[in-house]
Design a protein around this motif. Structure first.
Motif, short mmCIF file in Angstrom:
data_model
loop_
_atom_site.label_atom_id
_atom_site.label_comp_id
_atom_site.label_asym_id
_atom_site.label_seq_id
_atom_site.Cartn_x
_atom_site.Cartn_y
_atom_site.Cartn_z
N ARG A 65 33.14 42.13 35.62
CA ARG A 65 32.18 42.85 36.47
C ARG A 65 32.11 44.29 35.99
N VAL A 68 32.17 49.01 39.09
CA VAL A 68 32.82 48.95 40.41
C VAL A 68 33.33 50.36 40.74
N PRO A 122 54.97 45.94 53.49
CA PRO A 122 54.36 44.76 54.12
C PRO A 122 55.31 44.04 55.07
N LEU A 149 48.01 51.52 54.45
CA LEU A 149 48.09 50.08 54.17
C LEU A 149 47.76 49.28 55.42
N LEU B 383 43.63 49.07 42.38
CA LEU B 383 43.27 47.96 43.26
C LEU B 383 42.08 48.35 44.12
N VAL B 384 41.11 47.45 44.23
CA VAL B 384 39.96 47.68 45.10
C VAL B 384 39.84 46.49 46.03
N GLU B 388 34.90 40.57 49.99
CA GLU B 388 34.62 39.35 49.26
C GLU B 388 35.82 38.93 48.40
N ALA B 389 36.43 39.88 47.72
CA ALA B 389 37.57 39.57 46.86
C ALA B 389 38.30 40.86 46.55
N LEU B 391 39.82 43.28 43.82
CA LEU B 391 39.52 43.50 42.41
C LEU B 391 40.54 44.45 41.79
N ARG B 393 40.34 47.33 38.90
CA ARG B 393 39.28 48.09 38.25
C ARG B 393 39.91 49.01 37.22
N ALA B 399 35.78 45.44 36.15
CA ALA B 399 36.71 44.90 37.14
C ALA B 399 36.91 43.40 36.95
N ARG B 401 38.68 39.91 39.14
CA ARG B 401 39.18 39.41 40.42
C ARG B 401 40.70 39.27 40.39
N TRP B 409 49.27 42.14 49.22
CA TRP B 409 49.66 43.28 50.08
C TRP B 409 50.84 44.03 49.52
N LEU B 412 49.47 46.13 46.81
CA LEU B 412 48.74 47.29 47.34
C LEU B 412 49.72 48.34 47.88
#
Lengths: 486, 445
Positions: A65, A68, A122, A149, B383-384, B388-389, B391, B393, B399, B401, B409, B412
């Motif tokens: 993609r 973004v 988490p 978060l 991380l984005v 929808e998903a 990504l 980047r 980017a 998936r 998590w 992230l």
């Protein structure tokens, strides 16, 4: 034909079967068509060959993609980061299924202004959702990153809202401390709903103003049991109140003081009924059923309750201080009176009585009360309790099984209170206490010769040993937490 | 022997709770009768557990191998981990004569090792003699050609079976039950094509993977047919591609053959480790990145459940060493050869951007059409999370998936919105992260 449609066409044929539907593989788009056109074999084989070609081509040609947008940077962290050793100790505490170590780790981190390790976030958030007890402390160590978060996960967003609400409330409460508490008038009080009356009493806090007595006295006749309980708790903190006076009178009735020529003798009086307001004041078991042997048990309950509320100053005046009072008490009544006085000493925060009682009160009672005595304890109290624990361990080691079983649980609770106190005690006193406790727990290990000596030469019974080892286990984790997270 | 590091010990623990339990057991107060021997290296001690009698714990450091009298089914148990941690932490353990409870077992270990050494020596002599023994080259060639013939005949059956499925259509296959695929898988086991057998066994799960399963099944069937056809032309294929076909079919590759490939010496950083339990074996995958050539390799090791896995590769460290890659059109799997230095902290790890990774995956598919995943290190990625998903980047805005939602998590939490380096597998449908380097620290996921 687009590659996607061409692929779907292959799939449709495979679903129906080449016996029923044919496919023109040479017509597939681009280089796949010309390569597939050279495939030989029956239609089924050709279809599989063409599918393999398309698959490899599509997957190899897939483009990432584009364009973004970058995520927004996080605001700077407000809390300090932990060092590696602290992170390891914290992570281990999080591994424990029980709450208490994690509670301690969280409290230590919060006090030191440290953020929880990133990779714990988490799981901490999961625990915060699951446990109300852990929630406020977890919220305190989330830091900017943890809240960021949580805000992105629907399961956790409510936690963040709660955290900011708590902040807000905390600030509001802070601003409000200067103003006197608004006391509802008698008419207003009568007009309030049950839950509002309870909320009003709860809002009064642990140090009620003497001016509230009339209202509280009235609340003793409230139809709601929780309102009555709360009113009694508050009245007990007003030493000059009529309520405390009535309790003191009952205590004087139940505790018989006989002044002989050379010494005073204190004993439980044989009372078969109390005044008519005793039930209103919270001594509810007037009509409690067990008739025969229960007379004594009932007197004991009455006495403990009355002593708990009677100001200890009263006994200082009547009996001349805790040592004199305990020395004058008849042996068979000592446990009961000590129990009542110990509870009084804990709620009234009376150090001289606490100290004297810690030396002689029944171990079970001491275990219950020790949990609510404000920490850190004065050094003298700590050392008295440590001595008690040590001698109880040795005594329990020699006791028959049935008796020992009664001691193991309270002993454990007492060690636990000591351990929490060790964490709360600042400076070298804390490490001395920790060492003493570790030494005691180590005494349970038959492997250590000192342990055998401490236990009186023989091996410790297994239940006691297990209890001590559990305490040791917790304590070493606690020591590690306290050493690493500060 | 040198003392191990605590990380090395903890890598032996079968899972995180065992590691934590082992750490608790590492307090000196639990232990008595501690002893150590330098040559061959061993440790032993008595650990007071919840039982009345202390547990007898023995560790043979040369294996390593463990023995403990506790009833735990974890291997090594927390007592063995605790003993090792105690030692790794610098506890003074006096050398002395072997304790009686340790002596028998250590003795039997020694005998077993000597026996297997003797066997190896005998085998080598047999080769040198060239006349008799198991290494008769003529017999070996005969066995190889027998196997090839067996596989060929099995794969011909597979081709027919696949064609039959397509002829009569997939409709209704989802109701055919596992037996339909299991029978063909069993035929592949008999034909000595275990790689194909396990591919067939994974198909029934695909049938219940929701909408679009017909397309996914066609893809798998097409790949299997291509493999069977390629095996039919094995001698005509370039050697590297032939090696790929053989390994996907499931021909064994001997350790010697792998170690005979040219050594790739580099300073290899261990960026991720992941364990996965199958029914009979636990598989440990270690992702390594070469500092100088940027190459990414995967080192696999296997052990029965509860047995210790390869633990010399510790995430967050790097080691100057030789790697030997399994022969393949796109070599990714490797074996650890000679080490040239002690492990040290990993530091920075080289990686590529998303465009380059996509290009690399295309190249890999062109060389090996069966490629499903390619070990890859991406650098400078953020991380984005979107509705929808999720990504990943890179700096150019390209980017990919993110796969593996269960670890998202955690990733992230560690990465935040920072640009980080991630390691994992590039797949046709996204990127499966197995490790992340943030703030110079490696975290396996």
């Amino acid at each position: 034909v687009s590659p996607e449609l061409a692929w779907n066409d292959l799939v449709t044929t495979a679903v129906l079967g080449t016996d029923r539907r044919s496919v023109e593989v040479a017509a597939l788009p681009g280089s796949v068509g010309s390569a597939a056109g050279r495939l030989t074999g029956d239609p089924a084989e050709t279809l599989l060959g063409a599918a393999a070609l398309m698959l490899a081509r599509d997957r190899a040609a897939a483009m990432p993609r584009r364009a973004v947008a970058a995520p927004d940077a996080l605001p700077a962290e407000e809390l300090r980061a932990m060092g590696p050793a602290a992170e390891a100790a914290f992570t281990d505490a999080l591994q424990e299924p029980m709450h208490d170590l994690l509670l301690e780790a969280l409290a230590l981190a919060a006090r030191a202004g440290l953020a929880a390790p990133r990779r714990c976030l988490p799981r901490l958030l999961e625990r915060a959702v699951a446990s109300k007890e852990l929630r406020p402390l977890i919220l305190a160590v989330l830091g900017v990153r943890g809240r960021w978060l949580a805000a992105q996960n629907p399961n956790w967003t409510t936690l963040v809202a709660e955290a900011s609400a708590a902040d807000h409330e905390g600030q509001a409460g802070h601003q409000g401390t200067g103003e006197p508490h608004a006391v509802p008038s008698a008419e207003d009080w009568a007009a309030l709903s049950g839950p509002r009356r309870l909320a009003t009493l709860r809002a009064i806090g642990s140090a009620p103003d003497a001016g509230l007595e009339a209202l509280l006295e009235r609340a003793l006749d409230d139809p709601r049991a929780d309102v009555r309980d709360r009113a009694r708790t508050l009245l007990a903190r007003l030493p000059e109140s009529a309520y405390v006076g009535r309790m003191t009178a009952r205590a004087d009735l139940l505790v018989h003081v006989r002044r002989r020529l050379l010494r005073t003798e204190v004993s439980l009086a044989d009372v078969d009924r109390l005044d008519q307001f005793a039930g209103r004041d919270g001594i509810d078991d007037q009509h409690a059923n067990p008739p025969s042997r229960a007379a004594r048990a009932r007197i004991e309950r009455w006495a403990v309750r009355a002593l708990e509320i009677t100001p200890l100053r009263h006994w200082d005046e009547r009996l001349g201080g805790p040592e004199a009072a305990l020395g004058a008490t008849r042996a068979e009544d000592r446990d009961v009176l000590a129990r009542g006085w110990l509870r009084a000493a804990s709620t009234q925060e009376n150090q001289s009585w606490l100290l004297a009682l810690a030396r002689i009160a029944p171990i079970r009672e001491l275990a219950i009360v020790s949990g609510s005595v404000r920490r850190p304890w004065p050094g003298e109290l700590t050392s008295v309790i440590l001595t008690r624990v040590t001698s109880e361990v040795h005594r329990a080691a020699q006791a028959p099984d049935a008796q020992r079983k009664l001691v193991v649980v309270p002993l454990n609770a007492l060690i636990d209170s000591l351990a929490s106190n060790a964490s709360a005690t600042p400076g070298p006193a804390s490490s001395r206490l920790t060492e003493a406790l570790l030494g005691l727990a180590n005494a349970a290990t038959p492997a250590s010769p000192a342990g055998n000596a401490a236990a009186g030469g023989g091996p410790l019974p297994s239940d006691l040993e297990r209890a001590l080892r559990t305490a040791h286990d917790h304590l070493s984790q606690r020591v590690r937490l306290n050493r690493e997270i500060s | 022997v040198d003392r191990w590091s605590a990380e090395q010990v903890l890598a032996l623990a079968p899972d995180a709770s065992s590691a934590a339990a082992g750490r608790k057991q590492a307090a000196p107060s639990f232990w008595s009768g501690l002893g150590a021997r330098d040559e061959p290296a061993a440790l032993w001690g008595l650990c007071q557990g919840s039982g009345k009698a202390p547990y007898q714990v023995v560790v043979d450091l040369t294996g390593p191998a463990f023995r403990c009298s506790c009833p735990s089914r974890k291997f090594p148990c927390k007592h063995a981990v605790g003993l090792l941690l105690l030692w790794a932490g610098g506890a003074v353990i006096g050398e002395g004569s072997v304790a009686p409870f340790a002596a028998d077992w250590l003795e039997s270990r020694l005998e077993r090792v000597e026996k297997s050494r003797a066997r190896e020596a005998a085998a080598e002599e047999g080769t040198a003699g060239e006349q008799r023994g198991p290494r008769d080259p003529a017999a070996a060639a005969r066995r190889a050609s027998d196997r090839r013939a067996g596989v060929s005949s099995g794969l011909r059956d597979l081709e027919n079976w696949l064609a039959d499925q397509v002829r009569s259509g997939f409709a209704g296959l989802d109701r055919a039950g596992y037996g339909h695929f299991d029978r063909m898988a069993a035929r592949m086991v008999d034909a000595q094509a275990p790689g194909v057998a396990s591919a067939l066994r994974s198909l029934p799960a695909l049938l219940h993977s929701g909408d679009g399963w017909h397309g996914r099944l066609l893809a798998e069937f097409a790949r299997l047919q291509l493999l069977a056809k390629a095996h039919g032309r094995l001698d005509a294929l370039p050697p590297a591609l032939a090696a790929t076909v053989r390994s996907r079919v499931g021909y064994p590759v001997s350790r010697e053959d792998v170690l005979a490939t040219p050594a790739q010496r580099d300073s290899w950083a261990v960026v991720a480790v992941r364990d996965r339990a199958n029914d009979r074996l636990v598989e440990r995958r270690c992702w390594l990145v070469g500092e100088r050539n940027g190459r990414v390799a995967v080192v696999l090791s296997f052990a029965p459940p509860g047995r210790p896995l390869e633990s010399s590769l510790v995430p967050g460290t790097r080691v100057e060493a030789d790697l030997h890659f399994y022969p393949a059109a796109v070599p990714t799997r490797a074996m650890l050869g000679e080490r040239h230095a002690e492990a040290e902290p990993a530091g920075a790890v080289p990686g590529i951007d998303i465009g380059a990774a996509a290009g690399r995956f295309g190249d890999a598919l062109a060389a090996d059409p069966w490629t499903t995943s390619l070990p890859t290190v991406l650098t400078g990625v953020q991380l984005v999370p979107t509705a929808e998903a999720w990504l990943l980047r890179d700096r150019s805005g390209a980017a990919v998936r993110l796969l593996g939602a269960d670890r998202n998590w955690l990733l992230l939490a560690i990465a935040g919105a920072d640009a980080v380096t991630v390691c994992g597998d590039w797949r046709h449908d996204g990127f499966d992260v197995s490790g992340v380097v943030a703030d110079g620290e490696v975290a396996a996921l």
